[in-house]
Design a protein around this motif. Structure first.
Motif, PDB file in Angstrom:
ATOM      1  N   GLU A   1      -3.285  58.337  21.332  1.00 51.09           N
ATOM      2  CA  GLU A   1      -2.740  58.451  22.685  1.00 51.09           C
ATOM      3  C   GLU A   1      -1.277  58.044  22.678  1.00 51.09           C
ATOM      4  OE1 GLU A   1      -4.216  59.625  25.466  1.00 51.09           O
ATOM      5  OE2 GLU A   1      -5.850  60.196  24.130  1.00 51.09           O
ATOM      6  N   VAL A   2      -0.456  58.829  23.360  1.00 51.51           N
ATOM      7  CA  VAL A   2       0.970  58.501  23.462  1.00 51.51           C
ATOM      8  C   VAL A   2       1.387  58.601  24.926  1.00 51.51           C
ATOM      9  CG1 VAL A   2       1.575  59.231  21.133  1.00 51.51           C
ATOM     10  CG2 VAL A   2       1.587  60.902  22.981  1.00 51.51           C
ATOM     11  N   SER A   3       2.494  57.959  25.246  1.00 50.77           N
ATOM     12  CA  SER A   3       3.001  57.994  26.615  1.00 50.77           C
ATOM     13  C   SER A   3       4.306  58.765  26.652  1.00 50.77           C
ATOM     14  CB  SER A   3       3.242  56.571  27.127  1.00 50.77           C
ATOM     15  OG  SER A   3       2.060  55.821  27.004  1.00 50.77           O
ATOM     16  N   ALA A   4       4.547  59.389  27.799  1.00 52.65           N
ATOM     17  CA  ALA A   4       5.770  60.180  27.969  1.00 52.65           C
ATOM     18  C   ALA A   4       6.886  59.306  28.519  1.00 52.65           C
ATOM     19  CB  ALA A   4       5.493  61.343  28.914  1.00 52.65           C
ATOM     20  N   LEU A   5       8.098  59.579  28.075  1.00 47.65           N
ATOM     21  CA  LEU A   5       9.286  58.934  28.645  1.00 47.65           C
ATOM     22  C   LEU A   5      10.149  60.019  29.263  1.00 47.65           C
ATOM     23  CD1 LEU A   5      10.559  56.332  26.011  1.00 47.65           C
ATOM     24  CD2 LEU A   5       9.434  55.874  28.180  1.00 47.65           C
ATOM     25  N   LEU A  46       0.156  53.836  14.184  1.00 51.52           N
ATOM     26  CA  LEU A  46       1.357  53.246  14.799  1.00 51.52           C
ATOM     27  C   LEU A  46       1.097  52.936  16.265  1.00 51.52           C
ATOM     28  CD1 LEU A  46       4.469  55.204  13.470  1.00 51.52           C
ATOM     29  CD2 LEU A  46       3.892  52.816  13.082  1.00 51.52           C
ATOM     30  N   LYS A  47       1.575  51.772  16.687  1.00 48.84           N
ATOM     31  CA  LYS A  47       1.398  51.371  18.088  1.00 48.84           C
ATOM     32  C   LYS A  47       2.680  51.681  18.873  1.00 48.84           C
ATOM     33  CE  LYS A  47      -2.568  49.404  17.137  1.00 48.84           C
ATOM     34  NZ  LYS A  47      -3.794  50.112  17.443  1.00 48.84           N
ATOM     35  N   ASN A  48       2.543  51.718  20.192  1.00 43.78           N
ATOM     36  CA  ASN A  48       3.695  51.919  21.093  1.00 43.78           C
ATOM     37  C   ASN A  48       4.518  53.152  20.716  1.00 43.78           C
ATOM     38  OD1 ASN A  48       3.083  49.651  22.641  1.00 43.78           O
ATOM     39  ND2 ASN A  48       4.208  48.302  21.247  1.00 43.78           N
ATOM     40  N   VAL A  49       3.856  54.257  20.622  1.00 37.35           N
ATOM     41  CA  VAL A  49       4.556  55.508  20.301  1.00 37.35           C
ATOM     42  C   VAL A  49       4.762  56.298  21.594  1.00 37.35           C
ATOM     43  CG1 VAL A  49       4.543  57.600  18.900  1.00 37.35           C
ATOM     44  CG2 VAL A  49       3.406  55.536  18.057  1.00 37.35           C
ATOM     45  N   PHE A  50       5.998  56.745  21.811  1.00 39.14           N
ATOM     46  CA  PHE A  50       6.344  57.498  23.015  1.00 39.14           C
ATOM     47  C   PHE A  50       6.966  58.830  22.611  1.00 39.14           C
ATOM     48  CE2 PHE A  50       6.550  53.006  23.876  1.00 39.14           C
ATOM     49  CZ  PHE A  50       5.921  52.855  25.107  1.00 39.14           C
ATOM     50  N   PHE A  51       6.978  59.775  23.556  1.00 38.07           N
ATOM     51  CA  PHE A  51       7.733  61.008  23.325  1.00 38.07           C
ATOM     52  C   PHE A  51       8.577  61.299  24.561  1.00 38.07           C
ATOM     53  CE2 PHE A  51       5.678  64.232  25.997  1.00 38.07           C
ATOM     54  CZ  PHE A  51       4.496  63.594  26.344  1.00 38.07           C
ATOM     55  N   ILE A  52       9.649  62.043  24.347  1.00 41.62           N
ATOM     56  CA  ILE A  52      10.562  62.358  25.446  1.00 41.62           C
ATOM     57  C   ILE A  52      10.157  63.682  26.083  1.00 41.62           C
ATOM     58  CG2 ILE A  52      12.963  62.783  26.096  1.00 41.62           C
ATOM     59  CD1 ILE A  52      12.523  59.982  25.083  1.00 41.62           C
ATOM     60  N   THR A  53       9.873  63.649  27.349  1.00 41.40           N
ATOM     61  CA  THR A  53       9.513  64.875  28.062  1.00 41.40           C
ATOM     62  C   THR A  53      10.713  65.836  28.072  1.00 41.40           C
ATOM     63  OG1 THR A  53       8.148  63.525  29.515  1.00 41.40           O
ATOM     64  CG2 THR A  53       8.569  65.768  30.224  1.00 41.40           C
ATOM     65  N   GLY A  54      10.467  67.034  27.639  1.00 37.33           N
ATOM     66  CA  GLY A  54      11.545  68.032  27.623  1.00 37.33           C
ATOM     67  C   GLY A  54      12.295  68.075  26.314  1.00 37.33           C
ATOM     68  N   PRO A  92       3.429  74.074  22.955  1.00 37.55           N
ATOM     69  CA  PRO A  92       3.426  72.607  22.921  1.00 37.55           C
ATOM     70  C   PRO A  92       4.726  72.047  22.349  1.00 37.55           C
ATOM     71  CG  PRO A  92       2.111  73.475  21.118  1.00 37.55           C
ATOM     72  CD  PRO A  92       2.535  74.665  21.925  1.00 37.55           C
ATOM     73  N   ASP A  93       5.009  70.816  22.724  1.00 37.81           N
ATOM     74  CA  ASP A  93       6.238  70.138  22.317  1.00 37.81           C
ATOM     75  C   ASP A  93       6.033  69.488  20.948  1.00 37.81           C
ATOM     76  OD1 ASP A  93       8.548  68.673  22.145  1.00 37.81           O
ATOM     77  OD2 ASP A  93       7.943  67.171  23.633  1.00 37.81           O
ATOM     78  N   SER A  94       6.909  69.815  20.009  1.00 37.54           N
ATOM     79  CA  SER A  94       6.764  69.254  18.657  1.00 37.54           C
ATOM     80  C   SER A  94       6.890  67.731  18.677  1.00 37.54           C
ATOM     81  CB  SER A  94       7.801  69.870  17.717  1.00 37.54           C
ATOM     82  OG  SER A  94       9.105  69.605  18.196  1.00 37.54           O
ATOM     83  N   GLY A  95       7.704  67.210  19.602  1.00 37.53           N
ATOM     84  CA  GLY A  95       7.865  65.760  19.709  1.00 37.53           C
ATOM     85  C   GLY A  95       6.565  65.080  20.104  1.00 37.53           C
ATOM     86  N   ARG A  96       5.899  65.660  21.093  1.00 34.79           N
ATOM     87  CA  ARG A  96       4.629  65.080  21.544  1.00 34.79           C
ATOM     88  C   ARG A  96       3.572  65.171  20.450  1.00 34.79           C
ATOM     89  NH1 ARG A  96      -0.028  67.102  24.284  1.00 34.79           N
ATOM     90  NH2 ARG A  96      -1.045  65.444  25.471  1.00 34.79           N
ATOM     91  N   GLU A  97       3.543  66.323  19.775  1.00 37.40           N
ATOM     92  CA  GLU A  97       2.538  66.508  18.721  1.00 37.40           C
ATOM     93  C   GLU A  97       2.745  65.518  17.585  1.00 37.40           C
ATOM     94  OE1 GLU A  97      -0.089  68.584  19.099  1.00 37.40           O
ATOM     95  OE2 GLU A  97       0.772  68.840  21.093  1.00 37.40           O
ATOM     96  N   LEU A  98       4.010  65.329  17.182  1.00 35.26           N
ATOM     97  CA  LEU A  98       4.293  64.378  16.100  1.00 35.26           C
ATOM     98  C   LEU A  98       3.957  62.953  16.552  1.00 35.26           C
ATOM     99  CD1 LEU A  98       5.350  63.713  13.293  1.00 35.26           C
ATOM    100  CD2 LEU A  98       7.658  63.615  14.242  1.00 35.26           C
ATOM    101  N   ALA A  99       4.293  62.650  17.804  1.00 31.05           N
ATOM    102  CA  ALA A  99       3.990  61.313  18.335  1.00 31.05           C
ATOM    103  C   ALA A  99       2.488  61.048  18.287  1.00 31.05           C
ATOM    104  CB  ALA A  99       4.511  61.200  19.774  1.00 31.05           C
ATOM    105  N   ARG A 100       1.702  62.046  18.680  1.00 30.07           N
ATOM    106  CA  ARG A 100       0.236  61.888  18.660  1.00 30.07           C
ATOM    107  C   ARG A 100      -0.269  61.678  17.229  1.00 30.07           C
ATOM    108  NH1 ARG A 100      -2.481  66.754  21.358  1.00 30.07           N
ATOM    109  NH2 ARG A 100      -4.314  65.435  21.364  1.00 30.07           N
ATOM    110  N   GLU A 101       0.366  62.414  16.302  1.00 29.26           N
ATOM    111  CA  GLU A 101      -0.057  62.285  14.909  1.00 29.26           C
ATOM    112  C   GLU A 101       0.291  60.897  14.363  1.00 29.26           C
ATOM    113  OE1 GLU A 101       0.480  65.898  12.828  1.00 29.26           O
ATOM    114  OE2 GLU A 101       0.317  64.931  10.871  1.00 29.26           O
ATOM    115  N   LEU A 102       1.475  60.409  14.700  1.00 31.60           N
ATOM    116  CA  LEU A 102       1.879  59.069  14.248  1.00 31.60           C
ATOM    117  C   LEU A 102       0.956  58.007  14.851  1.00 31.60           C
ATOM    118  CD1 LEU A 102       5.771  59.374  14.561  1.00 31.60           C
ATOM    119  CD2 LEU A 102       4.439  59.276  12.451  1.00 31.60           C
ATOM    120  N   ALA A 103       0.658  58.167  16.141  1.00 31.08           N
ATOM    121  CA  ALA A 103      -0.241  57.204  16.801  1.00 31.08           C
ATOM    122  C   ALA A 103      -1.636  57.257  16.170  1.00 31.08           C
ATOM    123  CB  ALA A 103      -0.322  57.504  18.291  1.00 31.08           C
TER     124      ALA A 103
END
Lengths: 175, 209
Positions: free
Chosen positions: A62-66, A152-160, A137-148
């Motif tokens: 799970e990741v959160s959006a910024l 890895l804890k506290n992983v975020f991705f930038i919306t847009g 899909p956003d490559s940033g979000r996908e990579l963030a989910r994979e890292l999480a």
């Protein structure tokens, strides 16, 4: 009470099976006829293997959006990762960002993940922020989910993604 | 001898109890657990259609009418399932290929033939013409689908079922519930094959049976 019985003779079963086979033959005739008449008919034998894309199961977290406008990401406690291709990374990236190109068809190598984890540990960072191409899909979000998903804890991705960041420049960006 | 006669008497009773259980389990599963993903019209027909049919089944729970609701329900399911496959065989061939079970040479023949078998079997079940043969075909298809789904699930593939309208894995992903749903439809088909000897329909009305 008739009709709801279990009794069937061998001849009865034979008749049922033969009728079912006749239905299959009639279906084949209908399929051939309609396929001939059809404008873009489907060849009975495929010319080449189908290119199918079924993602292999990866551990995703799970990741959160910024939101870019709310960014305070460029501090010492944040590891910033650019998930775009090396070419795009060379054109523009956030200061201090490291490039981990995300490819939908190729999982991120274990070594790369380990490097990110060790770099995060060394730097004393408390969070990881990933930005990508901002697509769908956003490559940033996908990579963030994979890292999480790899622990890895506290992983975020930038919306847009990068485009959203560039339209709202963050202090320290290389523009 | 007496024991055998008693057994023969008991079979239809047990069958009726079994069918009642199938009705209740299916209605409960559809409404309670949302087995049938309600994203497409076809799926809505398949899921919501069972309630009135279940009521009719309970009312007409005697004699040759007992299996009529199941028959009509299966017909609706298969007719709903076949039309998009006939209309767009290219998409359905891709769905078949995604299971990664058949050799390339068999993918297109399967994609072209299967929908027509579904269509003819569906019409036969609906109008009451050679229903046991039609149900034998639907049972066979359900067995094939269950095997294909089981293999896909065992491999952990994140994909669409391709059972109704072609859609992405995010919209209609395969799951254990898809297997349960197909299992219920298989049980319904087998019930018709085994017990529906004098079904109401055009065949009986026309005096062919």
């Amino acid at each position: 009470m008739h009709g709801l019985t279990f009794k069937s003779s061998v001849g009865d079963w034979r008749r049922v099976i033969i009728e079912a086979m006749v239905v299959v033959i009639l279906s084949a005739v209908a399929a051939i006829a309609v396929n001939i008449v059809r404008g873009e008919h489907l060849p009975w034998i495929a010319d080449e293997p189908y290119e199918i894309f079924v993602p292999c199961p990866e551990p995703l977290g799970e990741v959160s959006a910024l939101v870019p406008s709310a960014l305070e990401i460029n501090d010492d406690k944040t590891v910033i990762i650019d998930a775009r291709t090396a070419d795009l990374f060379g054109t523009w990236h956030i200061d201090r960002a490291i490039n981990v190109s995300f490819d939908y068809l190729d999982p991120v190598p274990e070594q790369t993940i380990n490097d990110v984890v060790s770099q995060t540990a060394r730097s004393g960072a408390q969070r990881v922020v990933v930005y990508g191409d901002g697509g769908n899909p956003d490559s940033g979000r996908e990579l963030a989910r994979e890292l999480a998903g790899r622990g890895l804890k506290n992983v975020f991705f930038i919306t847009g993604g990068a485009d959203a960041i560039r339209s709202k420049p963050v202090e320290g960006c290389l523009l | 001898m007496m024991k055998r006669d008693k057994l023969k008497t008991m079979v239809p009773i047990i069958a009726r109890i079994g069918l009642g259980a199938v009705y209740l389990a299916t209605v409960g599963a559809v409404f309670g657990f949302g087995i049938i993903v309600p994203h497409a019209i076809e799926d809505r027909i398949a899921s919501w259609g069972i309630l009135p049919l279940g009521v009719i089944g309970i009312i007409a729970w005697r004699g040759s009418w007992a299996l009529l609701p199941i028959r009509v329900y299966l017909a609706v399911v298969f007719l709903s399932a076949c039309w998009f496959k006939i209309a767009d065989p290219h998409s359905f061939a891709l769905d078949v290929a995604t299971y990664d079970i058949l050799p390339v040479a068999l993918i297109n023949p399967m994609a072209l033939l299967l929908p027509w078998v579904e269509a003819l079997a569906g019409v036969m079940l609906l109008i009451g013409f050679r229903v046991r043969s039609a149900a034998l075909l639907t049972a066979g298809m359900m067995i094939v689908f269950i095997v294909a789904l089981s293999v896909a699930l065992a491999r952990g593939l994140d994909m669409s079922c391709g059972c109704f309208a072609s859609s992405g894995a995010n919209e209609d992903p395969i799951s254990v519930w898809t297997l349960v749903r197909d299992g219920v439809w298989l049980a319904m088909s087998l019930a018709i094959v085994l017990f529906d000897h004098q079904p109401p329909g055009v065949e009986r009305l026309s005096g062919l049976r």
